[in-house]
Structures are given as C-alpha cells and as structure tokens.
Scaffold this motif. Structure first.
Motif, short mmCIF file in Angstrom:
data_model
loop_
_atom_site.label_atom_id
_atom_site.label_comp_id
_atom_site.label_asym_id
_atom_site.label_seq_id
_atom_site.Cartn_x
_atom_site.Cartn_y
_atom_site.Cartn_z
N PRO A 56 0.80 -1.24 0.00
CA PRO A 56 0.00 0.00 0.00
C PRO A 56 0.83 1.28 0.00
CG PRO A 56 0.11 -0.87 2.23
CD PRO A 56 0.93 -1.81 1.36
N THR A 57 0.21 2.37 -0.40
CA THR A 57 0.86 3.69 -0.37
C THR A 57 0.19 4.60 0.66
OG1 THR A 57 -0.62 4.36 -2.16
CG2 THR A 57 1.64 3.70 -2.78
N ALA A 97 4.26 14.58 -13.37
CA ALA A 97 2.95 14.64 -12.73
C ALA A 97 2.96 15.46 -11.46
CB ALA A 97 2.47 13.22 -12.42
N ILE A 98 1.81 16.08 -11.20
CA ILE A 98 1.53 16.63 -9.87
C ILE A 98 0.76 15.54 -9.13
CG2 ILE A 98 0.24 18.31 -8.51
CD1 ILE A 98 0.62 20.33 -10.75
N LYS A 99 1.25 15.19 -7.94
CA LYS A 99 0.54 14.22 -7.10
C LYS A 99 0.51 14.74 -5.68
CE LYS A 99 1.37 9.84 -7.38
NZ LYS A 99 -0.09 9.57 -7.22
N GLY A 100 -0.45 14.19 -4.88
CA GLY A 100 -0.54 14.64 -3.50
C GLY A 100 -1.87 15.27 -3.17
N GLY A 101 -2.79 15.24 -4.14
CA GLY A 101 -4.15 15.73 -3.88
C GLY A 101 -4.77 15.00 -2.69
N GLY A 102 -4.34 13.72 -2.56
CA GLY A 102 -4.82 12.91 -1.43
C GLY A 102 -3.83 12.88 -0.27
N ALA A 103 -2.80 13.70 -0.34
CA ALA A 103 -1.81 13.85 0.74
C ALA A 103 -1.01 12.57 0.98
CB ALA A 103 -2.49 14.29 2.04
N CYS A 104 -0.86 11.77 -0.09
CA CYS A 104 -0.16 10.47 0.07
C CYS A 104 1.16 10.42 -0.70
CB CYS A 104 -1.07 9.35 -0.42
SG CYS A 104 -2.56 9.19 0.55
N GLN A 105 1.66 11.57 -1.14
CA GLN A 105 2.74 11.53 -2.13
C GLN A 105 4.06 10.98 -1.62
OE1 GLN A 105 1.55 14.35 -0.87
NE2 GLN A 105 3.08 15.97 -0.75
N GLN A 107 4.68 8.22 0.50
CA GLN A 107 4.69 6.76 0.33
C GLN A 107 4.49 6.39 -1.14
OE1 GLN A 107 2.56 4.38 3.25
NE2 GLN A 107 2.63 6.06 4.74
N GLU A 108 3.72 7.21 -1.85
CA GLU A 108 3.52 6.96 -3.28
C GLU A 108 4.85 7.04 -4.04
OE1 GLU A 108 0.63 9.95 -4.16
OE2 GLU A 108 -1.04 8.53 -4.05
N LYS A 109 5.66 8.03 -3.70
CA LYS A 109 6.93 8.18 -4.42
C LYS A 109 7.89 7.04 -4.05
CE LYS A 109 8.41 12.35 -5.74
NZ LYS A 109 9.16 13.67 -5.80
N VAL A 110 7.84 6.59 -2.81
CA VAL A 110 8.68 5.45 -2.41
C VAL A 110 8.32 4.23 -3.25
CG1 VAL A 110 9.16 3.81 -0.53
CG2 VAL A 110 9.10 6.28 -0.06
N LEU A 111 7.02 4.00 -3.42
CA LEU A 111 6.59 2.84 -4.20
C LEU A 111 6.73 3.06 -5.71
CD1 LEU A 111 5.63 1.74 -1.49
CD2 LEU A 111 3.66 0.81 -2.65
N ALA A 112 6.75 4.29 -6.12
CA ALA A 112 6.99 4.56 -7.54
C ALA A 112 8.45 4.24 -7.87
CB ALA A 112 6.67 6.02 -7.86
N GLU A 113 9.35 4.62 -6.98
CA GLU A 113 10.78 4.35 -7.20
C GLU A 113 11.10 2.88 -7.03
OE1 GLU A 113 12.75 8.68 -5.96
OE2 GLU A 113 12.90 6.98 -4.57
N ALA A 114 10.35 2.20 -6.15
CA ALA A 114 10.62 0.77 -5.88
C ALA A 114 10.13 -0.12 -7.01
CB ALA A 114 9.94 0.38 -4.56
N ASP A 178 -0.38 10.44 6.54
CA ASP A 178 -0.19 9.11 7.14
C ASP A 178 1.18 9.03 7.82
OD1 ASP A 178 -1.86 7.40 4.36
OD2 ASP A 178 -2.65 8.52 6.08
N ASN A 179 2.03 10.00 7.57
CA ASN A 179 3.37 10.01 8.18
C ASN A 179 3.45 11.05 9.28
OD1 ASN A 179 4.11 8.31 5.81
ND2 ASN A 179 3.80 10.26 4.75
N ALA A 180 2.29 11.55 9.72
CA ALA A 180 2.18 12.52 10.81
C ALA A 180 2.83 13.86 10.47
CB ALA A 180 2.77 11.96 12.11
#
Ligand code: DER
Length: 235
Positions: A56-57, A97-105, A107-114, A178-180
């Motif tokens: 998950p992201t 891309a612009i991402k982060g509308g859902g404030a998840c960018q 963890q999303e970037k970690v999984l994009a790179e992985a 999600d990362n406080a």
C-alpha cells in the motif's frame, strides 16, 4: 457518470496491459481511481492473486487491499516491486505529474521508485500539456510540523505567495498525513511549472520539506479515460 466511467476505463486498461500473471509484487496507489485498479486485479481471479503480495501507499490504499482480501505486504519486506499503479492530479506532455491531492505523495513516491514499472491512471481532467494548466490547487508539499512556518515563508519568496497550509474539513486544524506531517499547497507560475524537474530539485533542498508532489521522469506510461469511451495513453 462520465468521470467515474473514465477513471474505470483508465484503470482497467492499465491493469490489462501491465499487471500480468508473472507479476507477484504489486504496488497499489491512493485516491479515487485506484479502487478500479483493485477491481480489475480481482477480476483476474483467485488463482493468480493468491500468489501475489500487495503493497500500500497509505492507510486508504491499505484498506483497499484488506477489504479486497488480497495479501498485504510491506515495502520493507519487498523493496523491489514488479509494478505499481497510481493516480495523479495532473500529467504533462512529458509524463511529469503533480501528485498529492490525497496527501499520500511520500509513500507513493517510495513505491513509484521501488517499482520496476510505474504507471499512472486518471480521468481526462488530468491530461494536460503543462503542469498547472488544469490543477490550480498548487503543488502538494509534505512538511514536518515543526518547520511549516519557515517553509511557508520560504515558498512565499520563491514564487508561491499564495502557498498555504492544507486545512482539514472533518477535523479541526491542518490535514495530517499518514506520516504525521502537514501538507502545504503551493501554486507556482507557468514559467516555473514548465520545468518541473528543476522546481522539484529547488524545493527538495528547503529544510523541513519531506517530499514534493512532483513526479518527474518516473512513469512508464499514463492512461486517461475519455468521455467518449476511448483511452488516451501517454508514454
Ligand atoms: O494523492 C495522490 O497523488 C493521488 O494519487 C490522487 O491525487 C489521485 O487523484 P484521484 O482521486 O483523481 O485518483
């Protein structure tokens, strides 16, 4: 209606093209388009899915995986993923891309790179030539709460006078990731948005910034569902 159908179209096409039987470690993004990604993966059947692990992201993404009764994995256990499919707020002609509308960018970037393959799925509203053409909310920037005032001040002086802390709607005070951490939304002029990689580098150097919602030179492809039932693919 039209937008949901186009999200589903993008998601189904991307899954059909990029989540193949030999793919076992699958990253699931965040937002309102990725539920259609999970829906299409489920349709591939229990036989193939029981041998897969889904990473998950964020909390929403984790809930999607758990509620679909798919096997949940952790990126620290699977540092390399076969494929990650995620949404986007806006995609330019070069797949930035612009991402982060859902404030998840983060963890999303970690999984994009992985991911060996990273693919974006979105409805037609996200398909732009230049970032900022349609997405007017600004670049989502995750900051540590301790530093947010200084970061805001810095952003105000480097091209984003309207940068602001993202305030929560169903909770008093700012949105907490999600990362406080806090989120700042920072609109920049076209002159800066047309060179997203340069802006990303500039922003990442600001003390207190954890991650920036600009994903540059990362995607293998982006799928956009259109109102007329066709799919536009950028790669
Ligand atoms: O936060 C994100 O980057 C998500 O991917 C999200 O912004 C995508 O938006 P969607 O709800 O239109 O799929």
């Amino acid at each position: 209606e039209g937008i949901e159908k186009s999200k589903r179209l993008a998601a189904w096409t991307a899954v059909d093209n990029h989540v193949l039987p030999e793919h076992k470690i699958i990253g699931i993004g965040s937002g309102s388009t990725v539920p259609y990604v999970v829906e299409r993966i489920l349709a591939q059947g229990r036989a193939v899915n029981k041998n897969r692990v889904f990473i998950p992201t964020g909390f929403q993404s984790k809930q999607l995986i758990v509620e679909a009764h798919l096997t949940l994995g952790d990126v620290s256990q699977y540092p390399v993923l076969d494929v990650t499919i995620d949404g986007a707020d806006e995609v330019d002609r070069s797949l930035n891309a612009i991402k982060g509308g859902g404030a998840c960018q983060l963890q999303e970037k970690v999984l994009a790179e992985a991911a060996t393959t990273w693919v974006m799925v979105a409805d037609y509203r996200k398909n732009s030539e230049i970032l900022g053409a349609n997405w007017k909310q600004g670049i989502p920037i995750e900051v540590v709460p301790f530093a947010y005032a200084g970061v805001l001040n810095h952003l105000h002086h480097i091209g984003s006078p309207n940068a602001a802390l993202r305030m929560a709607k169903m909770k008093a005070g700012p949105v907490v990731s999600d990362n406080a951490n806090f989120i700042i939304d920072a609109p920049f002029p076209e002159s800066q948005m047309k060179e997203p990689a340069k802006l990303l580098t500039q922003l990442k150097l600001i003390t207190g910034i954890v991650e920036v919602g600009l994903f540059c030179n990362m995607a293998k492809a982006a799928y956009f569902g259109n109102e007329d039932g066709t799919v536009t693919v950028k790669w």
